[in-house]
Design a protein around this motif. Structure first.
Motif, PDB file in Angstrom:
ATOM      1  N   ASP A   1     -19.826  22.158  37.581  1.00  0.00           N
ATOM      2  CA  ASP A   1     -20.806  23.466  37.744  1.00  0.00           C
ATOM      3  C   ASP A   1     -20.651  24.083  36.390  1.00  0.00           C
ATOM      4  N   ASN A   2     -19.700  24.016  35.382  1.00  0.00           N
ATOM      5  CA  ASN A   2     -19.760  24.328  34.008  1.00  0.00           C
ATOM      6  C   ASN A   2     -20.308  23.565  33.039  1.00  0.00           C
ATOM      7  N   TYR A  26     -26.118  22.136  48.217  1.00  0.00           N
ATOM      8  CA  TYR A  26     -24.957  23.162  47.867  1.00  0.00           C
ATOM      9  C   TYR A  26     -25.254  24.550  47.871  1.00  0.00           C
ATOM     10  N   ARG A  30      -9.053  21.889  35.511  1.00  0.00           N
ATOM     11  CA  ARG A  30      -9.122  23.205  34.761  1.00  0.00           C
ATOM     12  C   ARG A  30      -9.001  23.099  33.338  1.00  0.00           C
ATOM     13  N   TYR A  85     -24.062  24.571  33.849  1.00  0.00           N
ATOM     14  CA  TYR A  85     -24.241  26.019  33.141  1.00  0.00           C
ATOM     15  C   TYR A  85     -24.594  25.435  31.662  1.00  0.00           C
ATOM     16  N   ILE A 144     -15.199  20.425  40.985  1.00  0.00           N
ATOM     17  CA  ILE A 144     -16.506  20.954  41.343  1.00  0.00           C
ATOM     18  C   ILE A 144     -16.780  21.975  40.266  1.00  0.00           C
ATOM     19  N   GLU A 145     -15.895  22.771  39.860  1.00  0.00           N
ATOM     20  CA  GLU A 145     -15.962  23.985  38.935  1.00  0.00           C
ATOM     21  C   GLU A 145     -16.198  23.294  37.434  1.00  0.00           C
ATOM     22  N   ALA A 146     -15.682  21.975  37.276  1.00  0.00           N
ATOM     23  CA  ALA A 146     -15.984  21.315  35.946  1.00  0.00           C
ATOM     24  C   ALA A 146     -17.411  21.160  35.967  1.00  0.00           C
ATOM     25  N   ALA A 162     -11.345  21.654  44.214  1.00  0.00           N
ATOM     26  CA  ALA A 162     -12.317  22.834  43.733  1.00  0.00           C
ATOM     27  C   ALA A 162     -12.625  22.693  42.274  1.00  0.00           C
ATOM     28  N   ASP A 163     -11.258  22.090  41.358  1.00  0.00           N
ATOM     29  CA  ASP A 163     -11.510  22.166  40.158  1.00  0.00           C
ATOM     30  C   ASP A 163     -12.599  21.258  39.503  1.00  0.00           C
TER      31      ASP A 163
END
Length: 411
Positions: free
Chosen positions: A383-384, A314, A406, A387, A379-381, A376-377
């Motif tokens: 990624d979070n 990625y 989201r 983190y 992937i964001e989840a 995309a949400d």
């Protein structure tokens, strides 16, 4: 190989041009023959018609001559003289058309020897008899009223020569018909020959020129497709690790997302990051760093059992795994396997703050997508969640349950 290919192409091109030239010549010859056939048919009809008219005029002249000689009415005599004058004019015109070149009848050239013999040779001497016949009719028309009778010598000569003239004209008509039919048959034969030659050349073109050309085009197309496929594969593969790059991942992700939305099945994403990889690079150098990335990639690939599962680089030291038809528990299990296999590699990292070896952190996110959701949400989840795993001390896995994209919470 290039010289052989160039020579082969040159030979095919020359052969193709020659074949096309032959087709053109044969087609033109066939067209000319068809045109000549049409002219011959029209000419034959005109000649036969003119010959028949000449025969009819001969009979008509004999009939009017008899009526002129035997009539006692001055008005009738005048009428018959006029009819004979018109008949003689038409008779002369028909005779000239048949015995000389006549563009009106499309007769180009002298009559044949057989026709010529009928008109000018023994035993018919048709041309001489027709001239004598005409002279006797003119003489009869010039005879005084009191000398006209059935015993008039001019009338007797006319009536005596009429049967022989009719027989000779019948012979001429038959000869004209025979010659016309022979010409028509010849032109029809030539037409068939040229058309057959054209078809044969086209068949040979198809077998020995078109077919090799098509085959070569197919071969070149296959080679081009193979080259394009290789380029596509290269554009979709990460050059260092040999796995899919981000571009290929996005295309695959879109397809899996649509499928999961349509079938209402879960889809999971695992975001993975190598812990303290920057420190590893600084300590061991970029070459060792590349080797480390390759080893971790191999470990991740070994953790995936299904062909439909995908791992991609990625960015930098980050990897992402996409698991179709996999719930959160299944995704967590895969993440744990990846973490364990990487630890078992025992790649030393003296700059790690949590272990003597290379470790990874992972974030897991799962959802059953709805038509209005955005991929995309997910992937964001993930990624979070990654983190959170790194913030919690690294070398661990965190998962995010996505109820509505989201809106996710950590467990």
């Amino acid at each position: 190989e290039k010289k052989i290919r160039s020579f082969s192409t040159s030979v095919l091109t020359k052969t193709y041009i020659i074949a096309l030239t032959l087709v053109a010549v044969s087609s033109i010859a066939a067209y000319v023959t068809m045109h000549q056939l049409t002219i011959t048919q029209e000419t034959s009809a005109a000649i036969v018609n003119t010959s028949g008219r000449q025969r009819m005029l001969s009979q008509k002249s004999a009939l009017y001559s008899t009526r002129l000689a035997t009539s006692t009415d001055e008005k009738e005599q005048k009428k018959y003289r006029k009819e004979l004058t018109n008949a003689l004019l038409l008779f002369e015109k028909s005779h000239e058309s048949l015995t000389r070149i006549d563009s009106y009848l499309n007769i180009f050239g002298d009559p044949s020897e057989k026709i010529d013999k009928i008109y000018y040779g023994p035993p018919n001497y048709l041309d001489r008899r027709l001239k004598t016949y005409k002279e006797e009719i003119i003489a009869l028309m010039s005879t005084e009223k009191e000398d006209l009778s059935a015993d008039n010598p001019h009338l007797k000569k006319i009536l005596a020569s009429a049967p022989k003239i009719l027989d000779s004209l019948d012979l001429a008509v038959s000869q004209y018909q025979a010659e016309s039919e022979a010409k028509i048959t010849l032109h029809e034969t030539l037409e068939m020959v040229f058309l057959s030659a054209t078809l044969l050349i086209l068949l040979l073109l198809a077998l020995f020129i078109y077919r090799p050309i098509v085959k070569r085009i197919e071969n070149e197309t296959d080679k081009l497709n193979e080259a394009n496929l290789k380029l596509l594969q290269l554009s979709a593969v990460d050059g260092l690790t040999g796995i899919s790059n981000r571009r290929a991942f996005e295309e695959f992700f879109e397809m899996q997302w649509r499928r999961a939305t349509r079938e209402e099945k879960p889809v999971s994403a695992i975001m993975i990051d190598i812990d303290f990889f920057k420190n590893y690079n600084d300590a061991y150098g970029h070459l060792k760093g590349d080797d480390c990335l390759k080893s971790v990639t191999s470990a991740i690939r070994r953790s995936l059992n299904r062909p439909a599962d995908m791992v991609a680089r990625y960015g930098g030291e980050e990897f992402i795994i996409l698991l179709g038809d996999t719930d959160v528990d299944g995704a967590m299990n895969v993440a744990k396997i990846v973490k364990t296999i990487v630890e078992d590699l025992k790649i030393r990292n003296k700059k790690s703050e949590i272990s003597d070896y290379v470790t990874v952190s992972a974030g897991v996110a799962t959802t059953i997508p709805k038509p209005a959701d955005k991929r995309a949400d997910l992937i964001e989840a993930a990624d979070n969640a990654l983190y959170k795993a790194k913030h919690a001390g690294r070398n661990r896995i965190k998962k995010a349950k996505v109820s509505r994209l989201r809106q996710y919470r950590l467990r």
